[in-house]
Write a protein that holds these residues in place. Sequence first.
Motif, PDB file in Angstrom:
ATOM      1  N   PRO A   1       5.735 -17.798   1.914  1.00  0.00           N
ATOM      2  CA  PRO A   1       6.691 -16.772   2.316  1.00  0.00           C
ATOM      3  C   PRO A   1       7.082 -16.865   3.784  1.00  0.00           C
ATOM      4  O   PRO A   1       6.270 -17.221   4.634  1.00  0.00           O
ATOM      5  CB  PRO A   1       5.943 -15.463   2.045  1.00  0.00           C
ATOM      6  N   ALA A   2       8.341 -16.561   4.052  1.00  0.00           N
ATOM      7  CA  ALA A   2       8.830 -16.611   5.429  1.00  0.00           C
ATOM      8  C   ALA A   2       8.373 -15.389   6.228  1.00  0.00           C
ATOM      9  O   ALA A   2       8.268 -15.454   7.454  1.00  0.00           O
ATOM     10  CB  ALA A   2      10.354 -16.698   5.422  1.00  0.00           C
ATOM     11  N   ASP A   3       8.089 -14.275   5.538  1.00  0.00           N
ATOM     12  CA  ASP A   3       7.679 -13.068   6.267  1.00  0.00           C
ATOM     13  C   ASP A   3       6.158 -12.937   6.269  1.00  0.00           C
ATOM     14  O   ASP A   3       5.606 -11.896   5.974  1.00  0.00           O
ATOM     15  CB  ASP A   3       8.352 -11.821   5.690  1.00  0.00           C
ATOM     16  N   GLY A   4       5.484 -14.035   6.560  1.00  0.00           N
ATOM     17  CA  GLY A   4       4.029 -14.059   6.579  1.00  0.00           C
ATOM     18  C   GLY A   4       3.468 -13.489   7.862  1.00  0.00           C
ATOM     19  O   GLY A   4       4.198 -12.924   8.675  1.00  0.00           O
ATOM     20  N   PRO A   5       2.149 -13.631   8.041  1.00  0.00           N
ATOM     21  CA  PRO A   5       1.500 -13.028   9.197  1.00  0.00           C
ATOM     22  C   PRO A   5       1.846 -13.706  10.521  1.00  0.00           C
ATOM     23  O   PRO A   5       2.299 -14.841  10.560  1.00  0.00           O
ATOM     24  CB  PRO A   5       0.009 -13.220   8.903  1.00  0.00           C
ATOM     25  N   GLU A   6       1.597 -12.967  11.593  1.00  0.00           N
ATOM     26  CA  GLU A   6       1.708 -13.513  12.944  1.00  0.00           C
ATOM     27  C   GLU A   6       0.337 -14.020  13.359  1.00  0.00           C
ATOM     28  O   GLU A   6      -0.669 -13.468  12.948  1.00  0.00           O
ATOM     29  CB  GLU A   6       2.126 -12.404  13.911  1.00  0.00           C
TER      30      GLU A   6
ATOM     31  N   ARG B   1       7.116 -11.063  -8.974  1.00  0.00           N
ATOM     32  CA  ARG B   1       8.041 -10.503  -7.979  1.00  0.00           C
ATOM     33  C   ARG B   1       7.804  -9.011  -7.770  1.00  0.00           C
ATOM     34  O   ARG B   1       8.743  -8.259  -7.526  1.00  0.00           O
ATOM     35  CB  ARG B   1       9.495 -10.742  -8.390  1.00  0.00           C
ATOM     36  N   CYS B   2       6.563  -8.581  -7.930  1.00  0.00           N
ATOM     37  CA  CYS B   2       6.217  -7.181  -7.694  1.00  0.00           C
ATOM     38  C   CYS B   2       5.212  -7.126  -6.540  1.00  0.00           C
ATOM     39  O   CYS B   2       4.093  -7.635  -6.667  1.00  0.00           O
ATOM     40  CB  CYS B   2       5.633  -6.561  -8.953  1.00  0.00           C
ATOM     41  N   THR B   3       5.624  -6.544  -5.442  1.00  0.00           N
ATOM     42  CA  THR B   3       4.839  -6.580  -4.215  1.00  0.00           C
ATOM     43  C   THR B   3       4.092  -5.262  -4.010  1.00  0.00           C
ATOM     44  O   THR B   3       4.725  -4.210  -3.846  1.00  0.00           O
ATOM     45  CB  THR B   3       5.764  -6.814  -3.006  1.00  0.00           C
ATOM     46  N   ALA B   4       2.769  -5.324  -4.025  1.00  0.00           N
ATOM     47  CA  ALA B   4       1.965  -4.125  -3.777  1.00  0.00           C
ATOM     48  C   ALA B   4       2.153  -3.697  -2.327  1.00  0.00           C
ATOM     49  O   ALA B   4       2.075  -4.524  -1.412  1.00  0.00           O
ATOM     50  CB  ALA B   4       0.501  -4.414  -4.067  1.00  0.00           C
ATOM     51  N   LEU B   5       2.421  -2.412  -2.128  1.00  0.00           N
ATOM     52  CA  LEU B   5       2.643  -1.909  -0.768  1.00  0.00           C
ATOM     53  C   LEU B   5       1.498  -1.029  -0.293  1.00  0.00           C
ATOM     54  O   LEU B   5       1.142  -1.051   0.883  1.00  0.00           O
ATOM     55  CB  LEU B   5       3.957  -1.107  -0.718  1.00  0.00           C
TER      56      LEU B   5
ATOM     57  N   ARG C   1      -4.827  -6.714   4.911  1.00  0.00           N
ATOM     58  CA  ARG C   1      -3.605  -6.025   5.349  1.00  0.00           C
ATOM     59  C   ARG C   1      -3.269  -4.865   4.399  1.00  0.00           C
ATOM     60  O   ARG C   1      -2.913  -3.772   4.836  1.00  0.00           O
ATOM     61  CB  ARG C   1      -2.442  -7.016   5.384  1.00  0.00           C
ATOM     62  N   LEU C   2      -3.397  -5.103   3.101  1.00  0.00           N
ATOM     63  CA  LEU C   2      -3.079  -4.054   2.134  1.00  0.00           C
ATOM     64  C   LEU C   2      -4.023  -2.863   2.291  1.00  0.00           C
ATOM     65  O   LEU C   2      -3.585  -1.704   2.225  1.00  0.00           O
ATOM     66  CB  LEU C   2      -3.160  -4.624   0.711  1.00  0.00           C
ATOM     67  N   LEU C   3      -5.304  -3.131   2.506  1.00  0.00           N
ATOM     68  CA  LEU C   3      -6.249  -2.023   2.712  1.00  0.00           C
ATOM     69  C   LEU C   3      -5.887  -1.252   3.985  1.00  0.00           C
ATOM     70  O   LEU C   3      -5.939  -0.020   4.012  1.00  0.00           O
ATOM     71  CB  LEU C   3      -7.689  -2.540   2.779  1.00  0.00           C
ATOM     72  N   LEU C   4      -5.518  -1.982   5.035  1.00  0.00           N
ATOM     73  CA  LEU C   4      -5.148  -1.308   6.289  1.00  0.00           C
ATOM     74  C   LEU C   4      -3.839  -0.527   6.113  1.00  0.00           C
ATOM     75  O   LEU C   4      -3.681   0.570   6.643  1.00  0.00           O
ATOM     76  CB  LEU C   4      -5.018  -2.329   7.427  1.00  0.00           C
ATOM     77  N   ASN C   5      -2.910  -1.096   5.358  1.00  0.00           N
ATOM     78  CA  ASN C   5      -1.635  -0.416   5.108  1.00  0.00           C
ATOM     79  C   ASN C   5      -1.793   0.782   4.163  1.00  0.00           C
ATOM     80  O   ASN C   5      -0.852   1.550   3.987  1.00  0.00           O
ATOM     81  CB  ASN C   5      -0.610  -1.393   4.516  1.00  0.00           C
ATOM     82  N   SER C   6      -2.978   0.933   3.563  1.00  0.00           N
ATOM     83  CA  SER C   6      -3.214   2.052   2.643  1.00  0.00           C
ATOM     84  C   SER C   6      -3.915   3.218   3.334  1.00  0.00           C
ATOM     85  O   SER C   6      -4.515   4.066   2.669  1.00  0.00           O
ATOM     86  CB  SER C   6      -4.035   1.569   1.443  1.00  0.00           C
ATOM     87  N   ALA C   7      -3.823   3.275   4.663  1.00  0.00           N
ATOM     88  CA  ALA C   7      -4.424   4.390   5.401  1.00  0.00           C
ATOM     89  C   ALA C   7      -3.794   5.708   4.945  1.00  0.00           C
ATOM     90  O   ALA C   7      -2.624   5.755   4.579  1.00  0.00           O
ATOM     91  CB  ALA C   7      -4.220   4.184   6.892  1.00  0.00           C
TER      92      ALA C   7
ATOM     93  N   GLY D   1       6.194  -6.519  13.767  1.00  0.00           N
ATOM     94  CA  GLY D   1       6.661  -7.249  12.582  1.00  0.00           C
ATOM     95  C   GLY D   1       6.562  -6.427  11.312  1.00  0.00           C
ATOM     96  O   GLY D   1       5.540  -5.790  11.044  1.00  0.00           O
ATOM     97  N   LYS D   2       7.640  -6.426  10.543  1.00  0.00           N
ATOM     98  CA  LYS D   2       7.647  -5.704   9.266  1.00  0.00           C
ATOM     99  C   LYS D   2       8.132  -6.663   8.169  1.00  0.00           C
ATOM    100  O   LYS D   2       8.934  -7.559   8.430  1.00  0.00           O
ATOM    101  CB  LYS D   2       8.631  -4.526   9.321  1.00  0.00           C
ATOM    102  N   ASP D   3       7.655  -6.459   6.944  1.00  0.00           N
ATOM    103  CA  ASP D   3       8.191  -7.245   5.836  1.00  0.00           C
ATOM    104  C   ASP D   3       9.480  -6.595   5.343  1.00  0.00           C
ATOM    105  O   ASP D   3       9.937  -5.594   5.896  1.00  0.00           O
ATOM    106  CB  ASP D   3       7.148  -7.403   4.716  1.00  0.00           C
ATOM    107  N   ARG D   4      10.072  -7.148   4.289  1.00  0.00           N
ATOM    108  CA  ARG D   4      11.385  -6.644   3.882  1.00  0.00           C
ATOM    109  C   ARG D   4      11.311  -5.256   3.256  1.00  0.00           C
ATOM    110  O   ARG D   4      12.335  -4.640   2.989  1.00  0.00           O
ATOM    111  CB  ARG D   4      12.087  -7.650   2.959  1.00  0.00           C
ATOM    112  N   PHE D   5      10.097  -4.765   3.008  1.00  0.00           N
ATOM    113  CA  PHE D   5       9.952  -3.392   2.504  1.00  0.00           C
ATOM    114  C   PHE D   5       9.581  -2.412   3.613  1.00  0.00           C
ATOM    115  O   PHE D   5       9.277  -1.247   3.367  1.00  0.00           O
ATOM    116  CB  PHE D   5       8.904  -3.350   1.390  1.00  0.00           C
ATOM    117  N   GLY D   6       9.548  -2.928   4.847  1.00  0.00           N
ATOM    118  CA  GLY D   6       9.250  -2.062   5.980  1.00  0.00           C
ATOM    119  C   GLY D   6       7.771  -1.883   6.265  1.00  0.00           C
ATOM    120  O   GLY D   6       7.397  -1.093   7.128  1.00  0.00           O
ATOM    121  N   MET D   7       6.914  -2.619   5.547  1.00  0.00           N
ATOM    122  CA  MET D   7       5.470  -2.507   5.800  1.00  0.00           C
ATOM    123  C   MET D   7       5.079  -3.479   6.920  1.00  0.00           C
ATOM    124  O   MET D   7       5.550  -4.621   6.950  1.00  0.00           O
ATOM    125  CB  MET D   7       4.675  -2.850   4.536  1.00  0.00           C
ATOM    126  N   PRO D   8       4.197  -3.043   7.822  1.00  0.00           N
ATOM    127  CA  PRO D   8       3.755  -3.946   8.901  1.00  0.00           C
ATOM    128  C   PRO D   8       3.146  -5.232   8.337  1.00  0.00           C
ATOM    129  O   PRO D   8       2.384  -5.177   7.367  1.00  0.00           O
ATOM    130  CB  PRO D   8       2.670  -3.132   9.629  1.00  0.00           C
TER     131      PRO D   8
END
Lengths: 75, 518
Positions: B62-67, B226-230, B271-277, B398-405
Amino acid sequence: MSDEELDTYLASPRAAPLLDAVRSVGVPVFVGLPEVWAAVGYDGESLSKGGYLHRGFNDLTWLPEPSSDAAGPVP
Amino acid sequence: MSRIDLRDDRVVVIIGSGAGGGTLANELCQRGVRCVVLEAGPRLSFADFEQDEFAMARKLVPADGPEVTSRAPLNQSRPYVCRAVGGTTIHWSGIALRLQESELRARTTYGPIAGANLIDWPVSSSELAPYYERAEDKLGVTGTHGIPLLPANNNFKVFYNGAKQLGYRRVTTGRLAINSRPRDGRPGCLQLGFCLQGCKIGAKWSTLYTEIVKAEATGRLDLRPRCTALQIQHDKRGRVSGVLYADAAGRLEVQKAHVVCVAANAVESSRLLLNSASSRYPDGMANSSGQVGRNYMTHSHSFVMARMPKPVHAWRGTIQAGLLEDERRHDEARGFASGYLLQTIAFGLPFTVLAMKPGAWGKELADFMRSYPRLAGLVILGEDLPQAGNRVTLSKQGKDRFGMPVASIYREHHPNDRALLQHAIQRATELYKGVGAEEVHVQDAAGSTHNMGTNRMSASPRDGVVNSWGQTHDITNLFVADGSQFSSSGAANPTLTIVALAVRQAQYIARQLGARAL
């Protein structure tokens, strides 16, 4: 800019960012060209020719063959 | 394939379909458990695999991968993580090795090391042995279950002879999840090369055409590409209750769940666990220890390629069929803890140039390219010590195309990793010089595609994120099923261990569900 001026410029540190940019874009394109592959002797895709199982994957003869416990038989 | 209702809260939701998620889904479905698999990438077919290194990198990574950041210069780009059904089992080279007891007991074996955040795994090699056995059978690993080793290719012949003149003994074409003869409905290897671009004939194991297909045949799997867990959601009691995701059309949905298993590859899982705060879990989910994201490990990894006096044509054939195991041991006399493997490797011309000579130009580049048919190559794979500061956090910009960091990775090398690589590069150079190498090229500390740690397994809830079953210490119905569970990296490619742990976790979840304990 004359040729001499151009040479001087390209050899100077001021040209480094430009040359880096040309390299970072140009080299990946260059090494991906089938014409370049042919010149180097790289084959590219192998599926259409059935892979290398019967086309020399193990044709190196200038070193001794590994012992039979180090590798399996050719199928 | 079954269609599971979004409101059905009796299912197991698995995020990711690679070695961990794909295997876990099949093992659960075989035990009668219905599963939804959310996979961010598309479902590719053999026809989509291209024997072209750049084209496949564009399809898989993916192009919107981590930094990636570091204080010291770091010879590592973004992690090479595949976003597709089958995950990184499409890309992997098939090396399938067990972790050794001494590696599982890393803290005990190596003792205290300044700057390293070592612990022992809360599981022993004898506990893992039956699951490794099962995983090797599943994958069809050469050298196990009566499966012959792969034949010697040209790159291996150079490697083998070089190793033997140094007195090494444990040198073989290695343990590979690549069929040396037809098995389990998959053909034998045709020595195509391009193992890393997706095996065109399926001789190499990938969950895409094994575990996933077998799981679908049970009628209990609902695979959603093509289903991205947010975000993972929880109820008032703090138990996990569902997963918010974006579907192929970008619509937001919530799949209810009885159990959630995260298997999105280490960096994305933490990242998903951190984004699930949430207000209940302000530092991220399952993060009461503060360990989520910490102890990110890859492997100590350098490429060594040698210009031989005569042609090798190393790219013709299985790309990593060569393994030297003599240096995989803890021996303080060498001046570092833990050990390393040497593994043959060969890329196509494009990746060889970019991996070995980044920034080269003019005569240097031309000379290197001219020498390509005569190159023999190997990669060093050494243990990478866990460090608390090597970690995944959420990017501030940095955010992905769904706006998640997106994930932000900070990584620096431990002095032990440097000492290990120095030793290994020396030995690899001698190996090739001893059989006539004219020039040896080294790409030091090149990033590996292995991602481990960041949700590590620990006996004590203070030291890590999950217990020996991959179950989070904090939340009983939340599990981790990928390489992020690794307590330490060992000196072995991670896939076989991920598969073995997934089999073990499936057995545990099925039993717990049966006992109504989850």
